[in-house]
Enzyme design. Structure first.
Site, PDB file in Angstrom:
ATOM      1  N   ASP A  92       0.803  -1.227   0.000  1.00 51.52           N
ATOM      2  CA  ASP A  92       0.000   0.000   0.000  1.00 51.52           C
ATOM      3  C   ASP A  92       0.830   1.269   0.000  1.00 51.52           C
ATOM      4  O   ASP A  92       0.449   2.277  -0.578  1.00 51.52           O
ATOM      5  CB  ASP A  92      -0.947   0.018   1.207  1.00 51.52           C
ATOM      6  CG  ASP A  92      -0.200   0.233   2.513  1.00 51.52           C
ATOM      7  OD1 ASP A  92       0.623  -0.632   2.879  1.00 51.52           O
ATOM      8  OD2 ASP A  92      -0.422   1.264   3.170  1.00 51.52           O
ATOM      9  N   GLU A 483       5.623   9.795   3.222  1.00 51.05           N
ATOM     10  CA  GLU A 483       5.322   8.455   2.713  1.00 51.05           C
ATOM     11  C   GLU A 483       4.350   8.524   1.539  1.00 51.05           C
ATOM     12  O   GLU A 483       3.325   9.202   1.600  1.00 51.05           O
ATOM     13  CB  GLU A 483       4.722   7.581   3.820  1.00 51.05           C
ATOM     14  CG  GLU A 483       4.565   6.128   3.413  1.00 51.05           C
ATOM     15  CD  GLU A 483       4.212   5.221   4.582  1.00 51.05           C
ATOM     16  OE1 GLU A 483       4.363   3.991   4.446  1.00 51.05           O
ATOM     17  OE2 GLU A 483       3.784   5.737   5.641  1.00 51.05           O
TER      18      GLU A 483
END
Length: 506
Positions: A92, A483
């Site tokens: 993910d 991120e």
């Protein structure tokens, strides 16, 4: 009333001008001028890179046409402990866990990007469809057994305690599932939505695959609706706090039904939406759209049936969608949106850019529906046109690509200045090609804590983004801002295709 509307219109016009929005009084239903010299950015290049990013997130056996060469095969025994094949899918974000909930949402949004704007993508369309299929191939494996969905591979807490390349990982590849006894309506309904949306992507190019997708979507949605419950309850210690379902599962049931209605045109789903819409829908003040909350997305999706197909039974979703639009307009009576001084939509500190990309996509999609139906939005007397929605969306995309106070692109590899130290294990560690020896769990933290730029440029990765004050420290340890994730990129694919086409770059 008329005078207050005039004041609001003046305020809104001033906001657009001060924040760099082009404001025109000519035909609101015209698209942007189709001249690349007027474009703020190279949207075609950004589109290519936004899709390429997904190849760097792949798990499993990589294909011969893999373009991201610093990634190699990984997770080749996933599911073996339970004697199921769960090889493939996507990581993910910057870790090595496969979380089914955000992966399904990513696949839904990639599919919606192709459905709405795939016709504008030209040669990038095949790459976008490959990105969708990498997700759906895995979701088909995860739903192979009736009334069971495998929703996660990997122990997140143990994975996060290591800093390893996907190719090296030796943390437990534990498998977690939902079933009749431990339901997970939100992840099941989102998976159904992904499969249904993807069935439309492949309807012309691969009819057999499309039929398989819609058949599985139907079965998975029945399971989601029949065995109601949140996967955050039964699997709390494994999925929380990473991907807890904070908004409940009602939004996913409405979202899943909306996608099945669009993909099948089966009156059964229209009846379901009519019977359950009020119960499943949240308050109209709920204007967040992302991997967890699908309320606004469902409203926009269902509004098409009223606006374009003229289904009077769904007329209320037009007004619900209008309320969402008004919540974004600075100075409007119902406005709840917050913007940074540089003009970026700001929802929250953690991974804010996902809300920027998802909202921009909804704006462009709703603008498309409005234009096709020759309709507008009224914010308590102030008329908002489809052109204005496109202008606002373009402003957000432009900020992401570098039109911001720091003059930095928040997409890695786009423009000369972009984040160098993204929070991503594979990108921050030397590749297998340059460093064939295994890098152990704890040894990897030497690289994570380094101030050096990442050795592998994860082209197309979009990070969490700047804070409320337009500041971005570019620290690898700052996962909230540094991120990347698949669900940031997925909706942007559609927006970039639209903008590239509008400015004659495609």
């Amino acid at each position: 009333m008329a005078s207050s509307a005039f004041v609001l219109l003046c305020f809104f016009t001033l906001f657009l001008l001060c924040n760099g929005y082009p404001f025109h009084h000519n035909n609101p239903h015209k698209s942007f001028h189709r001249h690349s010299r007027l474009a703020s950015h190279n949207y075609r290049d950004a589109l290519t890179k936004s899709i390429l990013f997904f190849e760097g997130q792949r798990s499993g056996k990589l294909p011969p046409n893999q373009r991201v060469s610093w990634r190699k095969d990984s997770g080749l025994t996933d599911g073996a402990d339970l004697h199921v094949d769960l090889v493939g899918g996507y990581y993910d974000a910057g870790d090595n866990v496969k979380f089914g909930f955000p992966m399904a949402f990513t696949t839904t949004m990639l599919s919606w990007s192709v459905i709405e704007f795939g016709g504008l993508m030209r040669e990038e369309l095949q790459h976008a469809k490959q990105a969708v299929r990498w997700g759906t191939d895995y979701l088909l494996k995860a739903t192979a057994h009736p009334d069971t969905i495998y929703v996660q591979v990997g122990d997140a807490k143990k994975d996060h305690a290591c800093w390893e390349r996907p190719e090296d990982m030796d943390t437990p590849r534990s498998v977690f599932k939902v079933d009749r006894n431990n339901p997970g309506s939100e992840v099941a309904a989102e998976t159904a939505a992904a499969l249904a949306a993807a069935s439309m992507v492949f309807r012309r190019s691969d009819r057999a695959y499309s039929r398989l997708l819609i058949s599985r979507a139907t079965r998975v949605f029945e399971f989601a609706d029949k065995y109601r419950g949140s996967y955050s309850d039964g699997l709390k210690s494994y999925v929380c706090p990473f991907y807890c379902s904070y908004s409940g599962y009602q939004d996913e049931l409405l979202w899943g039904a909306a996608w099945l209605h669009r993909a099948t045109r089966n009156p059964m789903y229209l009846n379901y939406i009519q019977r359950n819409g009020q119960v499943l829908g949240a308050s109209e003040e709920d204007n967040t759209f992302g991997w967890d909350n699908k309320h606004v997305g469902a409203r926009i999706l269902l509004s098409k049936s009223f606006l374009v197909q003229k289904m009077q039974a769904l007329h209320e979703y037009k007004s619900h969608s209008d309320n969402f639009i008004c919540s974004l307009i600075p100075g409007a009576p119902f406005s709840t949106a917050q913007y940074t001084p540089g003009g970026l939509l700001f929802k929250m500190d953690d991974d804010n850019m996902q809300y920027v990309t998802s909202t921009s996509f909804l704006l462009l999609t709703y603008a498309k529906y409005l234009k096709r139906s020759s309709m507008t939005v009224s914010c308590r007397g102030t008329i908002i046109t489809s052109r204005t929605l496109r202008t606002i969306a373009k402003k957000q995309v432009d900020y992401l690509l570098g039109s911001n106070p720091k003059k930095m692109s928040y997409m890695v590899g786009y423009s000369p200045r972009y984040p160098q130290r993204i929070h991503h294990r594979g990108a921050s560690l030397p590749s297998i090609s340059s460093h064939p020896q295994k890098i152990q769990c704890s040894a990897g933290f030497d690289f994570m804590n380094s101030q050096s730029p990442n050795p592998n440029v994860h082209i197309g990765a979009i990070v969490g983004g700047p804070d409320l004050h337009d500041m971005f420290p570019d620290l690898r340890s700052d996962y909230e801002q540094s991120e990347p994730s698949t669900y940031i990129n997925a909706p942007l694919v559609g927006s970039l295709a639209y903008l590239a086409h509008s400015f004659g770059q495609l």
